[in-house]
Design a protein around this motif. Structure first.
Motif, PDB file in Angstrom:
ATOM      1  N   MET A 266      -8.074 -10.391 -17.933  1.00 35.17           N
ATOM      2  CA  MET A 266      -8.298 -10.426 -16.481  1.00 35.17           C
ATOM      3  C   MET A 266      -7.004 -10.162 -15.713  1.00 35.17           C
TER       4      MET A 266
ATOM      5  N   LEU B 169      -6.005  -7.127 -13.114  1.00 35.21           N
ATOM      6  CA  LEU B 169      -5.430  -7.329 -11.774  1.00 35.21           C
ATOM      7  C   LEU B 169      -4.134  -6.537 -11.637  1.00 35.21           C
TER       8      LEU B 169
ATOM      9  N   LEU C 285      -4.859  -2.917 -11.137  1.00 32.96           N
ATOM     10  CA  LEU C 285      -5.352  -2.692  -9.773  1.00 32.96           C
ATOM     11  C   LEU C 285      -4.198  -2.697  -8.776  1.00 32.96           C
TER      12      LEU C 285
ATOM     13  N   ILE D 178      -2.722   0.397  -6.426  1.00 35.87           N
ATOM     14  CA  ILE D 178      -2.637   0.325  -4.962  1.00 35.87           C
ATOM     15  C   ILE D 178      -1.220   0.669  -4.505  1.00 35.87           C
TER      16      ILE D 178
ATOM     17  N   ASN E  48       1.181   4.133  -2.334  1.00 40.47           N
ATOM     18  CA  ASN E  48       1.679   3.797  -1.005  1.00 40.47           C
ATOM     19  C   ASN E  48       3.191   3.654  -0.906  1.00 40.47           C
TER      20      ASN E  48
ATOM     21  N   ALA F  43       5.959  20.127   7.029  1.00 43.77           N
ATOM     22  CA  ALA F  43       5.379  19.506   8.226  1.00 43.77           C
ATOM     23  C   ALA F  43       5.817  18.046   8.426  1.00 43.77           C
ATOM     24  N   PRO F  44       5.779  17.206   7.369  1.00 42.73           N
ATOM     25  CA  PRO F  44       6.205  15.824   7.576  1.00 42.73           C
ATOM     26  C   PRO F  44       7.672  15.720   8.004  1.00 42.73           C
TER      27      PRO F  44
ATOM     28  N   GLU G 176       7.869  16.606  11.670  1.00 44.82           N
ATOM     29  CA  GLU G 176       7.340  15.457  12.428  1.00 44.82           C
ATOM     30  C   GLU G 176       8.371  14.343  12.574  1.00 44.82           C
TER      31      GLU G 176
ATOM     32  N   LEU H  67      -9.824 -11.217  -7.203  1.00 40.16           N
ATOM     33  CA  LEU H  67     -10.235  -9.882  -7.657  1.00 40.16           C
ATOM     34  C   LEU H  67     -11.078  -9.190  -6.580  1.00 40.16           C
TER      35      LEU H  67
ATOM     36  N   LEU I  63      -8.835  -8.068  -3.887  1.00 43.92           N
ATOM     37  CA  LEU I  63      -8.086  -6.869  -4.283  1.00 43.92           C
ATOM     38  C   LEU I  63      -8.953  -5.617  -4.219  1.00 43.92           C
ATOM     39  N   LEU I  64     -10.175  -5.762  -4.717  1.00 41.34           N
ATOM     40  CA  LEU I  64     -11.090  -4.620  -4.705  1.00 41.34           C
ATOM     41  C   LEU I  64     -11.392  -4.185  -3.272  1.00 41.34           C
TER      42      LEU I  64
ATOM     43  N   LEU J 183      -9.445  -4.675  -0.715  1.00 45.89           N
ATOM     44  CA  LEU J 183      -8.218  -4.084  -0.202  1.00 45.89           C
ATOM     45  C   LEU J 183      -8.094  -2.635  -0.679  1.00 45.89           C
ATOM     46  N   MET J 184      -8.369  -2.446  -1.969  1.00 47.57           N
ATOM     47  CA  MET J 184      -8.263  -1.118  -2.560  1.00 47.57           C
ATOM     48  C   MET J 184      -9.238  -0.154  -1.886  1.00 47.57           C
TER      49      MET J 184
ATOM     50  N   ILE K  96      -8.006   0.769   1.493  1.00 45.27           N
ATOM     51  CA  ILE K  96      -6.897   1.738   1.481  1.00 45.27           C
ATOM     52  C   ILE K  96      -7.393   3.130   1.076  1.00 45.27           C
ATOM     53  N   LYS K  97      -8.240   3.143   0.059  1.00 43.15           N
ATOM     54  CA  LYS K  97      -8.719   4.428  -0.456  1.00 43.15           C
ATOM     55  C   LYS K  97      -9.791   5.041   0.448  1.00 43.15           C
TER      56      LYS K  97
ATOM     57  N   ARG L  97      -1.174  16.037   3.543  1.00 47.41           N
ATOM     58  CA  ARG L  97      -0.157  16.232   4.580  1.00 47.41           C
ATOM     59  C   ARG L  97       0.040  17.712   4.920  1.00 47.41           C
TER      60      ARG L  97
END
Lengths: 172, 144
Positions: A1, A5, A8, A12, A16, A63-64, A67, B4, B7-8, B10-11, B14-15, B103
């Motif tokens: 588990m 996490l 994941l 994310i 970013n 472009a970025p 900008e 979890l 998080l999901l 949040l994901m 964002i996506k 972009r």
């Protein structure tokens, strides 16, 4: 588990954040730059005497990057007193290929700081020396050309400059 | 477990916008071409029956023709001119490579202009990051 996490979280974060630079490290001396300015005169990084120099790698085709230029202009204006005192300077290094595109964009954006380019696009040696994988990219160096920060933008960039100048670190 | 779900969520948050944006792209997944596949065709000398158009910074790819950055109207006219006498069933591959698709200001107007002209066999080169990482760094064939 926990592993799930972790995966994941990584997925994310990975989408970013800016890619890590594998060539440069803060504290190192920045690789020397010797490139022609818009008049064709060679300018070196070593010859820039300001106590804090923002090296902005950009191109008219990016472009970025285009900008971002108004934000850099705002910084240049905000810290104009430090610029006059030789404590802060920006230098633009362009990965353009066509001289006319480069110079027209500089004129259109009304950028007043030094602009350098060998017009070699991604084949410019600076791209390799600085390990640039994508634009925009920037490096902040001190008066001894030691790298202080790598690829910071927006508020983070402004805060960094503000704090560095306020702390009286910008000696050339 | 709550963590979890958070998080999901949040994901997804964002996506979500990214997905929404890709849905608005004028091309389909099938119209994306892998850079390696094009490089192989050029290397094998099979690039002659395809028209490769650069709509961004430079005509880097071997055999490609430069139409200029397509976010400018003058370059879109140039693009139309380049294709004026081209048969509508000609295989056309366009690429930019300035930056990631989300972009890039060039690929959408270029792709739309070409398909609006009635070309049936248009594809976009899938340069996910840029022309440097996905072409030059792989030593694929270039014009210079």
């Amino acid at each position: 588990m926990g592993k799930l996490l972790g995966i994941l979280l990584i997925s994310i974060l990975a989408t970013n954040t800016f890619a890590q630079n594998t060539v440069l490290k803060a504290g190192q001396t920045a690789p020397e730059i010797r490139l022609p300015d818009s008049k064709g005169d060679t300018v070196s990084l070593a010859s820039l005497k300001s106590g804090l120099v923002l090296i902005d790698f950009w191109a008219s085709w990016c472009a970025p990057c285009v900008e971002e230029q108004p934000q850099l202009k705002a910084l240049y204006k905000k810290f104009a007193a430090s610029v006059r005192e030789g404590k802060f300077e920006i230098v633009g290094v362009s990965l353009d290929k066509e001289k006319s595109n480069w110079q027209q964009m500089v004129a259109r954006l009304k950028i007043s700081w030094t602009q350098l380019s060998d017009l070699k696009f991604w084949r410019s040696p600076v791209a390799k020396d600085y390990g640039i994988g994508e634009l925009p990219f920037n490096v902040l160096v001190d008066g001894q050309k030691k790298i202080l920060a790598i690829n910071i933008h927006g508020k983070e960039l402004e805060d960094f400059i503000q704090q560095y100048l306020a702390a009286g670190n910008a000696v050339n | 477990m709550k963590y979890l779900v958070f998080l999901l969520t949040l994901m997804f948050a964002i996506k979500g916008p990214l997905k929404a944006q890709s849905a608005a792209n004028p091309w389909t997944e099938k119209q994306l071409m892998a850079p390696g596949a094009l490089a192989e065709r050029i290397t094998k000398g099979q690039g002659n029956n395809v028209m490769i158009l650069a709509v961004g910074p430079d005509a880097v790819i071997k055999g490609s023709v430069n139409a200029g950055p397509a976010h400018e109207a003058a370059h879109l006219d140039q693009l139309k001119n380049l294709l004026k006498t081209t048969p509508k069933n000609k295989e056309i591959i366009i690429y930019c490579g300035c930056c990631p698709f989300d972009r890039c200001p060039n690929i959408r107007p270029a792709f739309k202009t070409i398909t609006d002209m009635g070309f049936k066999n248009v594809r976009l080169l899938n340069l996910e990051k840029n022309i440097k990482t996905n072409w030059l760094d792989k030593n694929y064939p270039t014009n210079d």
